[in-house]
Scaffold this motif. Structure first.
Motif, PDB file in Angstrom:
ATOM      1  N   ARG A  92       2.605   8.773  -3.586  1.00  0.00           N
ATOM      2  CA  ARG A  92       1.966   8.780  -2.393  1.00  0.00           C
ATOM      3  C   ARG A  92       2.827   9.091  -1.234  1.00  0.00           C
ATOM      4  N   GLU A  93       2.801  10.062  -0.271  1.00  0.00           N
ATOM      5  CA  GLU A  93       3.563  10.652   0.678  1.00  0.00           C
ATOM      6  C   GLU A  93       3.096  10.474   2.118  1.00  0.00           C
ATOM      7  N   LYS A  94       1.647   9.989   2.125  1.00  0.00           N
ATOM      8  CA  LYS A  94       1.057   9.721   3.325  1.00  0.00           C
ATOM      9  C   LYS A  94      -0.061   8.498   3.246  1.00  0.00           C
ATOM     10  N   PHE A  95      -0.247   7.748   4.227  1.00  0.00           N
ATOM     11  CA  PHE A  95      -0.926   6.681   4.016  1.00  0.00           C
ATOM     12  C   PHE A  95      -1.739   6.474   5.357  1.00  0.00           C
ATOM     13  N   ARG A  96      -3.219   6.506   5.388  1.00  0.00           N
ATOM     14  CA  ARG A  96      -4.006   6.544   6.455  1.00  0.00           C
ATOM     15  C   ARG A  96      -4.757   5.099   6.827  1.00  0.00           C
ATOM     16  N   LEU A  97      -4.638   4.831   7.829  1.00  0.00           N
ATOM     17  CA  LEU A  97      -5.411   3.244   7.898  1.00  0.00           C
ATOM     18  C   LEU A  97      -5.969   3.331   9.331  1.00  0.00           C
ATOM     19  N   ALA A  98      -6.746   2.526   9.562  1.00  0.00           N
ATOM     20  CA  ALA A  98      -7.428   2.000  10.907  1.00  0.00           C
ATOM     21  C   ALA A  98      -7.421   0.540  11.224  1.00  0.00           C
ATOM     22  N   GLY A 155      15.566   7.634  -4.548  1.00  0.00           N
ATOM     23  CA  GLY A 155      15.307   8.942  -4.766  1.00  0.00           C
ATOM     24  C   GLY A 155      13.961   9.485  -4.929  1.00  0.00           C
ATOM     25  N   VAL A 156      13.138   8.897  -3.976  1.00  0.00           N
ATOM     26  CA  VAL A 156      11.546   9.182  -3.735  1.00  0.00           C
ATOM     27  C   VAL A 156      11.387   9.823  -2.220  1.00  0.00           C
ATOM     28  N   ALA A 157      10.498  10.742  -2.184  1.00  0.00           N
ATOM     29  CA  ALA A 157      10.458  11.119  -0.711  1.00  0.00           C
ATOM     30  C   ALA A 157       9.681  10.129  -0.096  1.00  0.00           C
ATOM     31  N   LYS A 158      10.105  10.557   1.498  1.00  0.00           N
ATOM     32  CA  LYS A 158       9.654   9.592   2.402  1.00  0.00           C
ATOM     33  C   LYS A 158       8.029   9.651   2.634  1.00  0.00           C
ATOM     34  N   ILE A 159       7.585   8.679   3.130  1.00  0.00           N
ATOM     35  CA  ILE A 159       6.239   8.324   3.289  1.00  0.00           C
ATOM     36  C   ILE A 159       5.802   8.677   4.866  1.00  0.00           C
ATOM     37  N   GLU A 160       4.621   9.225   5.066  1.00  0.00           N
ATOM     38  CA  GLU A 160       4.027   8.975   6.807  1.00  0.00           C
ATOM     39  C   GLU A 160       3.125   8.387   6.579  1.00  0.00           C
ATOM     40  N   ILE A 161       2.822   7.419   7.971  1.00  0.00           N
ATOM     41  CA  ILE A 161       1.711   6.592   8.135  1.00  0.00           C
ATOM     42  C   ILE A 161       0.896   7.221   9.202  1.00  0.00           C
ATOM     43  N   VAL A 183      10.189   0.651   4.032  1.00  0.00           N
ATOM     44  CA  VAL A 183       9.596   1.441   3.046  1.00  0.00           C
ATOM     45  C   VAL A 183      10.419   2.803   2.567  1.00  0.00           C
ATOM     46  N   ASN A 184      10.764   3.403   3.624  1.00  0.00           N
ATOM     47  CA  ASN A 184      11.365   4.448   3.608  1.00  0.00           C
ATOM     48  C   ASN A 184      12.881   4.293   3.106  1.00  0.00           C
ATOM     49  N   ALA A 185      13.496   2.972   3.716  1.00  0.00           N
ATOM     50  CA  ALA A 185      14.769   2.951   3.081  1.00  0.00           C
ATOM     51  C   ALA A 185      14.895   2.591   1.776  1.00  0.00           C
ATOM     52  N   HIS A 186      13.783   1.896   1.341  1.00  0.00           N
ATOM     53  CA  HIS A 186      13.666   1.573  -0.132  1.00  0.00           C
ATOM     54  C   HIS A 186      13.681   2.778  -0.802  1.00  0.00           C
ATOM     55  N   ARG A 187      12.692   3.676  -0.551  1.00  0.00           N
ATOM     56  CA  ARG A 187      12.541   4.977  -1.312  1.00  0.00           C
ATOM     57  C   ARG A 187      13.631   5.804  -1.094  1.00  0.00           C
ATOM     58  N   ALA A 188      14.305   5.946  -0.429  1.00  0.00           N
ATOM     59  CA  ALA A 188      15.940   6.672  -0.471  1.00  0.00           C
ATOM     60  C   ALA A 188      16.502   6.217  -1.450  1.00  0.00           C
ATOM     61  N   THR A 189      16.676   4.759  -1.477  1.00  0.00           N
ATOM     62  CA  THR A 189      17.437   4.243  -2.659  1.00  0.00           C
ATOM     63  C   THR A 189      17.077   4.633  -4.092  1.00  0.00           C
ATOM     64  N   ARG A 249       0.772  -0.992  -0.082  1.00  0.00           N
ATOM     65  CA  ARG A 249       0.003   0.022  -0.097  1.00  0.00           C
ATOM     66  C   ARG A 249       0.893   1.269  -0.105  1.00  0.00           C
ATOM     67  N   CYS A 250       2.110   1.059   0.427  1.00  0.00           N
ATOM     68  CA  CYS A 250       2.955   2.324   0.757  1.00  0.00           C
ATOM     69  C   CYS A 250       4.006   2.531  -0.651  1.00  0.00           C
ATOM     70  N   GLN A 251       3.599   1.563  -1.689  1.00  0.00           N
ATOM     71  CA  GLN A 251       4.912   1.789  -2.570  1.00  0.00           C
ATOM     72  C   GLN A 251       4.440   2.545  -3.921  1.00  0.00           C
TER      73      GLN A 251
END
Length: 417
Positions: free
Chosen positions: A42-48, A89-95, A81-87, A36-38
């Motif tokens: 997408r820079e924010k993912f909301r879930l319950a 060159g993609v912005a970090k995601i927030e959950i 996810v954010n470690a992969h995004r860093a490689t 869901r975060c790939q």
């Protein structure tokens, strides 16, 4: 089976079936978040997350229960996810996560608060980008459900996971399952119940339907009375699985009816409900990564519950290497026949939609059977042909070759499975 709750105040004992179930839940939830975060944009993912029978958080042996598993995997997933995004060159995601923890047992809730608090503090200090709000409820799940819905509606949550790990079978109404699956755009349920209790319930509620359902397996009403002695037999597993599927198939588009593989007998099911094939696809793959943790009795191809015990000699499918080879053999014949039912071609997306409620197979095995099949070719959107299994894409088309090695369906003398 009696609905005996855990004694959290005295220190609950972790049973083997719960250990296996928690491993599957942990790995699936991590994969769920990773998928869901790939999306790069997408820079924010909301879930319950709703844990309807949350327990005390830790067992007497120190092993975490489901609420702490969710917290651990939220932290693990966002870091991965954010470690992969860093490689890339993609912005970090927030959950942003709402975690609703419900349990009627006051001792359990007291322990749960004590166990959750340090986890939340550690996440705040060590895990950037992960925002968690926890709500505690102390009623029976059915009594708490209206408040849970209010939380979800107020927060406008579209992505929701329910973990309903009840004791026995009667603490979650089937209509509630239906309401959950129809109320949110992206929702999944993990639901446990005792198969022994379900069969007892069906016997009392609708004996004619029970007799009809069990007839193909050579099981009569009198056999139900000896369920305690016969539940571990393979014929019982097959009959019970079919009952589970038929009972709950109207609750969601994709229902996984596989049982926890207990050495001591087939006593309860961990069912996964999803409205999109991707959830069932990932769940199947996780089960194969935990071979022998769950079990299926019947065919391993595309029609898992369509078999005749007197002719097909259905066997136990434990999601291991030997079973995957057996599944591949069935898939080699099942897949071209499914395509031929639609004509001579089918989009891969439609193919997935059509198969994932009727197969225990791993995605890799399905793709391998497609590429190695002498009767099928995979056509790309540009008109080329796929040559390797791992490159098959949802936008491709599966097409029957003109020279087929099997008879057309209308010439096949064998009865359909």
């Amino acid at each position: 089976m009696s609905e005996r709750p855990y004694e959290w105040g005295l220190g609950a004992t972790l049973e083997e079936h719960s250990r296996r179930k928690h491993k599957i839940l942990r790995e699936y939830f991590f994969q769920y978040l990773s998928v869901r975060c790939q999306l790069p944009k997408r820079e924010k993912f909301r879930l319950a997350i709703v844990d309807g029978f949350a327990g005390g958080g830790r067992y007497a042996c120190g092993t975490p229960g489901s609420p702490l598993i969710f917290l651990e995997e939220l932290a693990n997933a966002i870091q991965a996810v954010n470690a992969h995004r860093a490689t890339q060159g993609v912005a970090k995601i927030e959950i942003e996560c709402l975690l609703v923890l419900n349990d009627l047992n006051q001792d359990a809730l007291s322990s749960l608060r004590e166990n959750v608090a340090p986890f939340l503090e550690d996440i705040r200090e060590r895990t950037s980008g992960l925002h968690i709000h926890v709500e505690y409820l102390d009623r029976k799940f059915e009594e708490s459900y209206s408040r849970i819905k209010a939380f979800l509606e107020k927060g406008r949550y579209r992505n929701v996971i329910f973990n309903l790990d009840q004791c026995g079978h009667s603490q979650v109404d089937r209509q509630t399952l239906l309401d959950i699956m129809r109320s949110y755009p992206s929702v999944e349920i993990f639901y446990t119940f005792a198969i022994e209790a379900l069969l007892s319930f069906l016997q009392k509620a609708d004996p004619d339907r029970l007799a009809l359902q069990l007839a193909p397996f050579g099981i009569g009403r009198s056999d139900v009375m000896s369920l305690g002695q016969g539940i571990s037999k393979q014929d019982w597993l097959g009959g019970a699985e079919r009952l589970v599927f038929d009972t709950f198939r109207t609750c969601a588009a994709f229902v996984s009816p596989f049982s926890i593989n207990n050495p001591g007998g087939w006593r309860y099911w961990l069912i996964h409900f999803a409205n999109v094939y991707r959830g069932r696809q990932v769940y199947n793959n996780v089960l194969h990564d935990n071979s022998t943790a769950q079990a299926h009795f019947g065919r391993s191809g595309l029609n898992m519950l369509s078999y005749d015990p007197s002719q097909d000699h259905g066997v136990l499918y434990l999601f291991d290497t030997a079973d995957r080879e057996r599944a591949r053999d069935q898939l080699l014949s099942d897949i071209p026949r499914l395509i031929s039912d639609t004509g001579d071609a089918i989009p891969v997306g439609d193919f997935y939609e059509g198969i994932y409620n009727a197969t225990p197979a791993h995605t890799d095995d399905i793709h391998r059977a497609i590429i190695e099949n002498p009767d099928i070719e995979v056509i790309t959107p540009a008109g080329g042909e796929r040559r390797t299994a791992h490159t098959i894409d949802i936008n491709d088309v599966l097409r029957l070759k003109r020279q087929k090695s099997f008879f057309p369906t209308f010439l096949d003398p064998r009865p359909p499975h």
